[in-house]
Design an enzyme around this catalytic site. Sequence first.
Site, short mmCIF file in Angstrom:
data_model
loop_
_atom_site.label_atom_id
_atom_site.label_comp_id
_atom_site.label_asym_id
_atom_site.label_seq_id
_atom_site.Cartn_x
_atom_site.Cartn_y
_atom_site.Cartn_z
N HIS B 246 52.64 42.78 39.71
CA HIS B 246 52.51 43.82 38.70
C HIS B 246 51.47 43.34 37.70
O HIS B 246 51.54 42.19 37.26
CB HIS B 246 53.86 44.05 38.02
CG HIS B 246 53.93 45.30 37.19
ND1 HIS B 246 53.20 45.45 36.04
CD2 HIS B 246 54.64 46.44 37.35
CE1 HIS B 246 53.46 46.65 35.54
NE2 HIS B 246 54.33 47.27 36.31
N ARG B 266 50.51 52.14 29.92
CA ARG B 266 49.23 52.74 30.30
C ARG B 266 49.38 54.23 30.55
O ARG B 266 48.50 55.01 30.24
CB ARG B 266 48.66 52.01 31.52
CG ARG B 266 48.04 50.66 31.16
CD ARG B 266 47.70 49.83 32.38
NE ARG B 266 48.90 49.30 33.01
CZ ARG B 266 49.10 49.21 34.33
NH1 ARG B 266 48.18 49.62 35.16
NH2 ARG B 266 50.21 48.69 34.80
#
Lengths: 247, 627
Positions: B246, B266
């Site tokens: 990740h 994000r």
Amino acid sequence: MKERDFKIYRGDNERGELVNYKCKVTEGMVVLDVIHRIQADKANDLACRWNCKAGKCGSCSIEINGKPRLACMTRMNEFNEEEKIVITPLKSFPVLKDIVSDVSWNYEQNKKIIPFSPSKKDKEKDFVMMQKDVDRVQHFRKCIECYLCQNMCHVLRDNEGKEKFSGPRYMTRLASLEMHPMDKADRIADIKDVHGSGMCNITRCCTEVCPEEIQITDDAIIPLKERVIDRFYDPIMIFFRKIFGKN
Amino acid sequence: MGNIIMLDISDIRRLKFDVLVIGAGGAGLSAAIAASQEKGIKVGLVCKSLLGKAHTVMAEGGMAAALGNVDDRDDWKIHFRDTMRGGKMLNNWKMAEIHAKDAPARVRELEHWGAVFDRTKNGLINQRNFGGHRYPRLAHVGDRTGLEMIRTLQDHGIHQGIDIHMECTALDITKDKSDRVSGIVCMYRETGEFIIFETKSLIFATGGAGKSWEVTSNSWEYTGDGYGMAYEAGAELIDMEFNQFHPTGMVWPPSVKGILVTEGVRGEGGIMKNSEGKRFMFDYIPEKFANETADTEEEAARWLKGDKDARRPPELLTRDVVARAINTEVKAGRGSEHGGAYLDIATQRNSEDIKKKLPSMYHQFKVLAELDITKQAMEVGPTCHYFMGGIKVDAETSMTTVEGLFACGEAAGGMHGANRLGGNSLSDLLVFGNLSGKKAVEYSKGLKSYPKINDEDIKHIIKKATSILNREKGNNPYIIHEDLQKNMQYNVGIIRTKKEITDGINTIDDLKSQFENVKAPGSSQFNPGWHEALALRNLLISSEAVSKSALLREESRGAHTREDFPDERKEWLKYNIINKKGKNGKMETIKQNRNEPDPELKRIANSAIEELDNEVKKDHNKLTSEV
């Protein structure tokens, strides 16, 4: 890197003692890191519960210098440099081993709660619920079931209390169901008789220790108490119900 | 299984089930609930932790399902295409189809069981943007979606008549003479007592093996128990070289290195910057995604404001791309103070929005890093997060190559191909948890009697476990584990080469021989040293499978990056890599031809996005006019 002193409870429910350990503490360490370091280097069989290490699962509940805390969210730099740190299991539940407690009683309480019950008709389509109507419910559902509130609740400190009161965690869960816009079940009688809402005398100790900052007393327990009072103790409401039926 | 062992097992408790599920995260609970809906079927559920604490609880961002609540242009076809492209077309086609089609129904079901998702203005389930998803698709609850999911399943599940065994570790599977699953031997962590579960079918919902790496978002539970046990029972493992790093794990302070920072940051508009203050993701847009990605900050800003004509910002490219970009920036000397990249939401959203949408991120940084994300940028770097690979299953039944053994969730492989999209895991848990539960019931109903367990097998399993305690002296399990993690981090990490992987395999061989003589001091009661040693076997099998597959796949695809073979190679799209226990007891790693996909699925996955958007529009219009 500084070596610091720790005292950790080793033993079971019948007997045990505080054992001294030393551990080097580096920047950013939390109490759970210390326990892991001691476990890896000096005491392979030191029992401790943990999972996420980020305050999301509520597994590593212990008492640190007598206060109920999550070990993963307690930074070492909170303590004075010379302060000795004492790590003990939760007080309100039987000790299984070292700092691990038997919290199965809590799971038994949960089973007594009537689960979420929407109507058949509502289940045929998408739920329509406005954000403002679910804000309060979502606030309750932040609970990570760490049981720090259960541990802190003075009613639950002895077995007699445990027989009468399900405790703040389950008052919060009951409130989340009672305030769910699509729920159709009636839990008011249960809240009084099965879960013992009357046992709480609003000292707010549970709220103070909640790592999710849920307003357990003000937002969950007091409103539930009010609903119980409306139903069972308010003569005007009782009169109205006799005439117009239950709802 | 060799010599007869002198061991009295007559006192060991035995329980019988029609369906037994190992693992109580999202997949395991879904499977157990699905199985328990059938009348007269006895269902058991075994979990290593307390109920409600499994890894699912940590999932943050949301679950992907083409509900179309926020953008009605969404459809299962677009979700399917996104999933295949994210997985670099290596996904099991059928699984990706089942997943995209079934996810909306499963999310609605979860809501009907009491999950309270964030709402749209119209009062429906809200959906957020995420990497690789063309439309806002993730049903979510702030940044604690996993907690909502596991609690809902738990509170629903405890009223379904499932027999739940908490803090119970599964050791190994037993099979009957015709190689069918007959049971599993487990151990209660609290007391160290053994228990024998006889079962007609067994579902593994045991998660991945992220604890093989040093920097990981995974907890102690993620030791590949399902992979190890299934492998020992003769099952095939698939796609094990694809390990998702990740892109955004915490990097500072050291004690929290690896802890997850949700992609939701994000999704809510967070941007990535290097030490020079440059928004570097614009330099890493892969050709295949260039048409669908904004190429200026101005366009990305319009997208954030909701302009439907603007393309998505490059921060929302798939996880493999973002993780590699951070890695490259750091190597080029443009990393953040502590060797990561800056993730900045403070300049993109106001403080109130951040606290509302990302409350647990706010809290996590405030407490663990003493940093206010509404004012400062976070420092983040890649962290081992997820196994795309796993136990090979049949797409339509979830049965493994061992009869009677099923697998779902992260434990199963194939669905996500070479790279998983964020949000596709939670939906995978619901879809394939449910499917495997139903299919296991069908299988069990087809058996007239319980497959027989051989007592010698039980003795063998127990002897192996207790020898770790009984040995006079031996190697420290914690040290072997730390050495394994360092080895995987250094030799089989994000960027791989033949030389390093080979070194890695040699080190694993050495650790395997150290493991033969592992010793846990203390008694059998709640003894973490013993538990650690028991998990080691599975960690070693998982790591060996990862390394051998990584060595064989001479190309870079999705999450598997070979520095010595930097490009995708078309030829490799033909194969999956399979690991299996050979007749000589050693691991065999082979290439296996993939099945030809259904032409219709192939067409959808390879469609240009404008064409598919138009097709979906027509489909939707047709549906509306029919109604």
